[in-house]
Design an enzyme around this catalytic site. Structure first.
Site, PDB file in Angstrom:
ATOM      1  N   SER A 199      -7.173   3.620  -1.807  1.00 44.75           N
ATOM      2  CA  SER A 199      -6.937   2.175  -1.812  1.00 44.75           C
ATOM      3  C   SER A 199      -8.188   1.381  -2.164  1.00 44.75           C
ATOM      4  O   SER A 199      -8.088   0.262  -2.657  1.00 44.75           O
ATOM      5  CB  SER A 199      -6.430   1.717  -0.441  1.00 44.75           C
ATOM      6  OG  SER A 199      -5.178   2.283  -0.194  1.00 44.75           O
TER       7      SER A 199
ATOM      8  N   ASP B 188      -0.807  -0.098  -4.777  1.00 46.50           N
ATOM      9  CA  ASP B 188      -2.114   0.402  -5.234  1.00 46.50           C
ATOM     10  C   ASP B 188      -2.021   1.856  -5.693  1.00 46.50           C
ATOM     11  O   ASP B 188      -2.836   2.339  -6.464  1.00 46.50           O
ATOM     12  CB  ASP B 188      -3.189   0.210  -4.158  1.00 46.50           C
ATOM     13  CG  ASP B 188      -2.802   0.762  -2.802  1.00 46.50           C
ATOM     14  OD1 ASP B 188      -1.649   1.219  -2.622  1.00 46.50           O
ATOM     15  OD2 ASP B 188      -3.674   0.757  -1.912  1.00 46.50           O
ATOM     16  N   HIS B 189      -1.001   2.565  -5.186  1.00 50.61           N
ATOM     17  CA  HIS B 189      -0.726   3.967  -5.535  1.00 50.61           C
ATOM     18  C   HIS B 189       0.519   4.342  -4.758  1.00 50.61           C
ATOM     19  O   HIS B 189       0.939   3.586  -3.866  1.00 50.61           O
ATOM     20  CB  HIS B 189      -1.899   4.887  -5.140  1.00 50.61           C
ATOM     21  CG  HIS B 189      -2.299   4.710  -3.701  1.00 50.61           C
ATOM     22  ND1 HIS B 189      -1.527   5.178  -2.642  1.00 50.61           N
ATOM     23  CD2 HIS B 189      -3.342   4.059  -3.134  1.00 50.61           C
ATOM     24  CE1 HIS B 189      -2.094   4.840  -1.509  1.00 50.61           C
ATOM     25  NE2 HIS B 189      -3.201   4.140  -1.771  1.00 50.61           N
TER      26      HIS B 189
ATOM     27  N   ASP C 215       0.856  -1.191   0.000  1.00 48.61           N
ATOM     28  CA  ASP C 215       0.000   0.000   0.000  1.00 48.61           C
ATOM     29  C   ASP C 215       0.890   1.238   0.000  1.00 48.61           C
ATOM     30  O   ASP C 215       1.861   1.312   0.746  1.00 48.61           O
ATOM     31  CB  ASP C 215      -0.935  -0.008   1.224  1.00 48.61           C
ATOM     32  CG  ASP C 215      -2.180   0.825   0.978  1.00 48.61           C
ATOM     33  OD1 ASP C 215      -2.032   2.010   0.592  1.00 48.61           O
ATOM     34  OD2 ASP C 215      -3.295   0.305   1.159  1.00 48.61           O
TER      35      ASP C 215
ATOM     36  N   THR D  54      -7.787  -2.379   1.095  1.00 48.27           N
ATOM     37  CA  THR D  54      -7.130  -3.307   0.164  1.00 48.27           C
ATOM     38  C   THR D  54      -7.588  -4.750   0.361  1.00 48.27           C
ATOM     39  O   THR D  54      -8.107  -5.359  -0.586  1.00 48.27           O
ATOM     40  CB  THR D  54      -5.596  -3.178   0.248  1.00 48.27           C
ATOM     41  OG1 THR D  54      -5.246  -1.811   0.087  1.00 48.27           O
ATOM     42  CG2 THR D  54      -4.902  -4.024  -0.793  1.00 48.27           C
TER      43      THR D  54
ATOM     44  N   HIS E 234       1.822   8.744   4.701  1.00 48.35           N
ATOM     45  CA  HIS E 234       0.885   9.778   5.179  1.00 48.35           C
ATOM     46  C   HIS E 234       1.509  10.582   6.319  1.00 48.35           C
ATOM     47  O   HIS E 234       1.272  11.780   6.437  1.00 48.35           O
ATOM     48  CB  HIS E 234      -0.421   9.141   5.664  1.00 48.35           C
ATOM     49  CG  HIS E 234      -1.325   8.707   4.556  1.00 48.35           C
ATOM     50  ND1 HIS E 234      -1.950   9.598   3.707  1.00 48.35           N
ATOM     51  CD2 HIS E 234      -1.730   7.474   4.152  1.00 48.35           C
ATOM     52  CE1 HIS E 234      -2.697   8.928   2.827  1.00 48.35           C
ATOM     53  NE2 HIS E 234      -2.566   7.627   3.070  1.00 48.35           N
TER      54      HIS E 234
ATOM     55  N   ASP F 166       2.062   2.664   3.423  1.00 43.26           N
ATOM     56  CA  ASP F 166       1.191   3.812   3.140  1.00 43.26           C
ATOM     57  C   ASP F 166       1.072   4.744   4.344  1.00 43.26           C
ATOM     58  O   ASP F 166       1.096   5.970   4.194  1.00 43.26           O
ATOM     59  CB  ASP F 166      -0.188   3.268   2.752  1.00 43.26           C
ATOM     60  CG  ASP F 166      -1.246   4.351   2.606  1.00 43.26           C
ATOM     61  OD1 ASP F 166      -1.126   5.162   1.670  1.00 43.26           O
ATOM     62  OD2 ASP F 166      -2.183   4.384   3.427  1.00 43.26           O
TER      63      ASP F 166
HETATM   64 ZN   LIG Z   1      -3.277   5.930   1.967  1.00 39.86          ZN
END
Ligand SMILES: [Zn+2]
Length: 352
Positions: A75, A288-289, A34, A128, A250, A246
């Site tokens: 996500s 996912d990104h 993620d 996810t 952040h 992820d």
């Molecule tokens: Zn995120």
């Protein structure tokens, strides 16, 4: 004159049928980091003596991650694109842009006799992993997602989020209601259990970070799952998420990103070691990104040091690499929409 052709054609016909029958269905281990794009992989590489497990992959592709109506995906939309082959709105899971439910690759696997497993370092209800069993208009409906998980055919799952099953607004205890699955709360209990379907809660809420001492590691969770599925005759599809890479993005916290990436990278190495012995296993690794708009602006090669800058506390729209290894890995090369990942799995597993 149906039978005028030489008998040799019939021989060829029978040989190709025999080959088809002899072809064992392939296993899949699908890794999603993620918030993991090329910056996170590069950073993880430079702090690890200039090496990652990613170098062992045979083919590399790039996926375009935008969602149905947003250049920057979340996500939920990206997970749905990869699991179900359709671009949808951010925050939506398992539904198309008009909110119609769509089948996902795990369900196709289940109806084709596969054993299926989901492993995450977030709650198992996070966007996810949820993209592989849930159909909800909002990723934040955790109690509904928990209910859908108990009704799903997922054989093994590992992740946090027990409280969404046991301390609910509707006062139900989904674990007591679910007589199809055994629930455990340690890796030892998971390993010992001979139940056909097992849910292993790694935490009541979100699991700890690696820096806080999260245990077991992602590779240990994957190996325990592989041990279960390898005992059986059926092929398997396992989705493994490195969820907290992820969250480090952040937080714009590079140590958080790198420690979670290391855990993820080690689990990929464990899968590669398995696949090198079990030649019938396709491994696909992607994200996912990207999260954080991370840049590596300096550092020192000799002592594994990097200097990094984040440009956002959110996600970015940069294309994401897809690494593939094993049977049908060549399907995953090129540049394509993230929705194609679902179609490439479908084609590789001959579900068309
Ligand atoms: Zn995120």
């Amino acid at each position: 004159m149906y039978y005028s052709k030489s008998p040799i054609y019939f021989l060829f016909f029978f040989i190709s049928i025999a080959n088809l029958l002899a072809q064992k269905p392939i296993n899949v281990i699908f890794f999603i980091g993620d918030g993991t794009g090329l910056p996170q992989i590069s950073a993880g590489n430079y702090v690890n003596d200039n090496h990652t497990a990613f170098e062992d992959f045979q083919y590399i592709g790039l996926s375009k991650t935008h969602s149905y109506d947003n250049l920057v995906t979340d996500s939920a939309a990206s997970g749905t694109a990869m699991s179900s082959g359709m671009k949808t709105h951010n925050r939506v899971i398992g539904l198309d842009e008009n909110k119609n439910p769509i089948p996902n690759i795990l369900e196709l696997c289940q109806s084709n006799g596969y054993k299926t497993a989901l492993i995450a370092t977030s709650t198992i209800l996070h966007a996810t992993p949820a993209s592989f069993f849930a159909k909800v208009s909002s990723r934040y409906k955790y109690e509904e997602i928990a209910f859908q998980l108990t009704k799903s055919e997922v054989d093994y799952f590992m992740g946090g989020g027990k409280k969404y099953f046991t301390s609910r607004k509707d006062n139900r205890n989904l674990l007591l209601e679910d007589n199809t699955r055994t629930y455990v709360s340690s890796i030892g209990e998971f390993e010992k259990s001979s139940a056909e379907k097992i849910g292993y809660f790694t935490a009541n809420d979100d699991p700890k970070t690696i820096l806080e001492g999260r245990n077991p590691s992602l590779s240990k969770m994957l190996l325990a799952t592989l041990e279960k599925v390898a005992l059986q005759d059926s092929p398997f599809f396992i989705m493994v998420e490195g969820s907290q890479i992820d969250w480090g993005g952040h937080d714009n916290d590079i140590d958080y990103v790198l420690s979670e990436f290391k855990d993820f990278n080690e689990s990929i190495q464990a899968a590669l070691d398995f696949a090198k012995k079990n030649k019938n296993t396709l491994i696909v690794v992607t994200g996912d990104h990207e999260t954080g708009g991370l840049a590596i602006s300096g550092g020192e090669m000799e002592n594994n040091k990097i200097k990094t800058v984040f440009s956002t506390t959110g996600h970015t729209a940069i294309m994401i690499p897809v690494f593939s290894y094993g049977p049908h890995s060549e399907e995953f090369k090129g540049i394509y929409d993230n929705t194609q990942i679902f179609h490439k799995f479908k084609k590789s597993l001959a579900f068309d």
